[in-house]
Design an enzyme around this catalytic site. Structure first.
Site, PDB file in Angstrom:
ATOM      1  N   GLU A  16       9.290  17.138  14.089  1.00  0.00           N
ATOM      2  CA  GLU A  16      10.165  16.801  12.962  1.00  0.00           C
ATOM      3  C   GLU A  16       9.899  17.763  11.810  1.00  0.00           C
ATOM      4  O   GLU A  16       8.773  17.856  11.315  1.00  0.00           O
ATOM      5  CB  GLU A  16       9.923  15.373  12.492  1.00  0.00           C
ATOM      6  N   LYS A  34       0.881  -1.158   0.000  1.00  0.00           N
ATOM      7  CA  LYS A  34       0.000   0.000   0.000  1.00  0.00           C
ATOM      8  C   LYS A  34       0.924   1.215   0.000  1.00  0.00           C
ATOM      9  O   LYS A  34       1.481   1.609   1.028  1.00  0.00           O
ATOM     10  CB  LYS A  34      -0.908   0.005   1.233  1.00  0.00           C
ATOM     11  N   CYS A  86      13.770  10.711   6.888  1.00  0.00           N
ATOM     12  CA  CYS A  86      13.663  10.451   8.329  1.00  0.00           C
ATOM     13  C   CYS A  86      15.023  10.528   8.995  1.00  0.00           C
ATOM     14  O   CYS A  86      15.139  10.987  10.137  1.00  0.00           O
ATOM     15  CB  CYS A  86      13.036   9.082   8.567  1.00  0.00           C
ATOM     16  N   GLU A  93       9.127   1.949  11.052  1.00  0.00           N
ATOM     17  CA  GLU A  93      10.191   2.945  10.929  1.00  0.00           C
ATOM     18  C   GLU A  93       9.481   4.283  10.782  1.00  0.00           C
ATOM     19  O   GLU A  93       8.902   4.579   9.740  1.00  0.00           O
ATOM     20  CB  GLU A  93      11.095   2.642   9.736  1.00  0.00           C
TER      21      GLU A  93
END
Length: 458
Positions: free
Chosen positions: A363, A158, A266, A232
């Site tokens: 973030e 997906k 990330c 993750e």
């Protein structure tokens, strides 16, 4: 979000796709179940031959697929080519090493457990659902798919709704290379369709790379179904520079570490924690090199920074800067939307950031750097750990004692010494705290979706 390719450099709708119906999803689940039985019965040599053929296809298609990645999410074309070739490298790594990584592990002295022989062996779990993000449309998928398929598992993807062409390329890749039909399939569905697929009895486990809220959602569903997950999630990685470091090299690397993939990574360094003795030298070089970056058309070979992948992503960056400046931060460069077409953002550097500002704890997913001044190694470690995230970290020092101290002290899944954080097929990848659970890549990655089975023999 519609399932569509929208060029972030222009805002132009390239192509829109229709989501699969429930009947079409059911058909793909049935194919996956059948493929799992077939793939489980194949040997490593056969899977390796197919995986090498898939890597050949990836390399042959590199020019076309790199352009596709750039148009779908805006990464500079040179970085898109590098991503594609990195995928082929990972595929060959697992083709060459899967059998040894999953070899039976005998107990040295089976007599201690009253057996003539005792060992552990690895068996595939079956169908694994992968929920993947847009920032590395191929690499994020391949680093799951290559080890999963080589272990004998089947993949259902997906993908993010803004990279459907990448999803469709991957949908056919492995079958083109010889894998049994249904071994790897893409599901063009929205986020709302993930739960029903994950709850399906034919799906054994899931892996997700993405935001913390998305990870929590998938983990909650998987937990209620008692299914394995690997997550993750986000990162706010520290980049620590101490007085003994090569400050100029650190500053030069810091720019790349913050802006690679248009800053949308990330494991991009996001918080630069610099000792006061070298702070001014570092910041002046860091800001000068950031200002020198070329922002523009990502298909131009000379471009350093392309657009932010989504309009909302750029808006979020601008809001983080505005919030920080309004509360007293110093903006050294950039921080604004650029141009009238597409979703470009001028790379920014902020100083004097405090916990009262959103960017201190959130973030920043784009080329927005925060620089902090510290007076000691221990203060650097405390600030580095003052985050809910714990993905990776970078330490710059020539002092072995400082190096050892920080390797042990930093709460992160990785510590890179005198270099920027990078993922390699040969090294495990993952984080702690809100950055996720489990590991991808290396031996740990291929074993995540296996049943570690103990065998005891009289």
């Amino acid at each position: 979000m519609p399932i569509a390719t929208v060029n972030p450099a222009t805002g132009e709708l390239i192509e829109e796709f229709t989501a699969l119906t429930k009947e079409q999803v059911e058909e793909r689940l049935s194919r996956a179940e059948a493929a799992a039985a077939t793939l489980r019965a194949t040997d490593f040599a056969t899977r390796a031959r197919w995986m090498q053929a898939a890597a050949d296809l990836v390399e042959a298609d590199a020019g076309r697929t790199a352009r596709m990645l750039t148009i779908e999410m805006g990464k500079p074309i040179a970085q898109a080519r590098a991503e594609v070739l990195k995928c082929a490298h990972a595929m060959r790594f697992y083709a060459d090493n899967a059998e040894s990584l999953l070899a039976d592990q005998p107990l040295a002295d089976p007599g201690k457990v009253n057996a003539s022989a005792a060992y552990t062996t690895y068996a595939p779990l079956g169908v694994v659902l992968a929920v993947m993000p847009w920032n590395y449309p191929m690499w994020q998928v391949i680093r799951f798919a290559a080890p999963a398929l080589m272990a004998g598992n089947v993949g259902l993807l997906k993908h993010a709704s803004n990279v459907p062409q990448s999803a469709m390329y991957l949908d056919t890749l492995f079958e083109r290379a010889g894998f049994p039909a249904g071994s790897f399939q893409s599901l063009l569905i929205g986020a709302a369709g993930v739960e029903s697929v994950l709850r399906d009895r034919r799906v054994a486990a899931a892996t997700l790379t993405g935001s913390e809220p998305a990870g929590r959602s998938v983990a909650a569903v998987a937990g209620s179904e008692v299914k394995k997950v690997v997550l993750e999630l986000g990162g706010s990685d520290p980049f620590i520079v101490l007085p003994s470091a090569d400050v100029r090299a650190a500053a030069r690397t810091a720019v790349t570490a913050r802006t690679i993939n248009n800053g949308q990574s990330c494991i991009a360094a996001k918080r630069f924690i610099v000792h006061t003795d070298v702070y001014d030298e570092f910041v002046e070089a860091f800001v000068a090199d950031t200002k020198a970056l070329t922002v523009g058309d990502p298909l131009d070979e000379e471009t350093d920074i392309g657009p932010i992948a989504t309009k909302s992503g750029r808006r979020e960056l601008v809001e983080l800067v505005e919030d920080a400046v309004a509360k007293g931060a110093v903006l050294r460069c950039g921080g604004s939307a650029v141009g009238t077409e597409g979703w470009f953002f001028e790379p920014a550097v902020l100083e004097e950031v405090t916990p009262a500002m959103r960017v201190y704890g959130e973030e920043a997913f784009g080329p927005l750097a925060v620089v902090h001044r510290v007076d000691s190694v221990e203060q650097a470690a405390e600030l580095a750990n003052d985050t809910t995230f714990g993905l990776s970290s970078s330490v710059w020092t020539a002092d072995p004692d400082e190096e050892r101290h920080l390797i042990g002290r930093l709460e992160a899944g990785a510590v890179f010494v005198n270099g920027m954080s990078v993922s390699y097929p040969e090294l495990p990848f993952g984080g702690v705290k809100d950055s996720g659970i489990g590991r991808e890549l290396a031996a740990e990655g291929i074993r995540e979706f296996c049943n570690l089975k103990t065998v005891w023999k009289r």
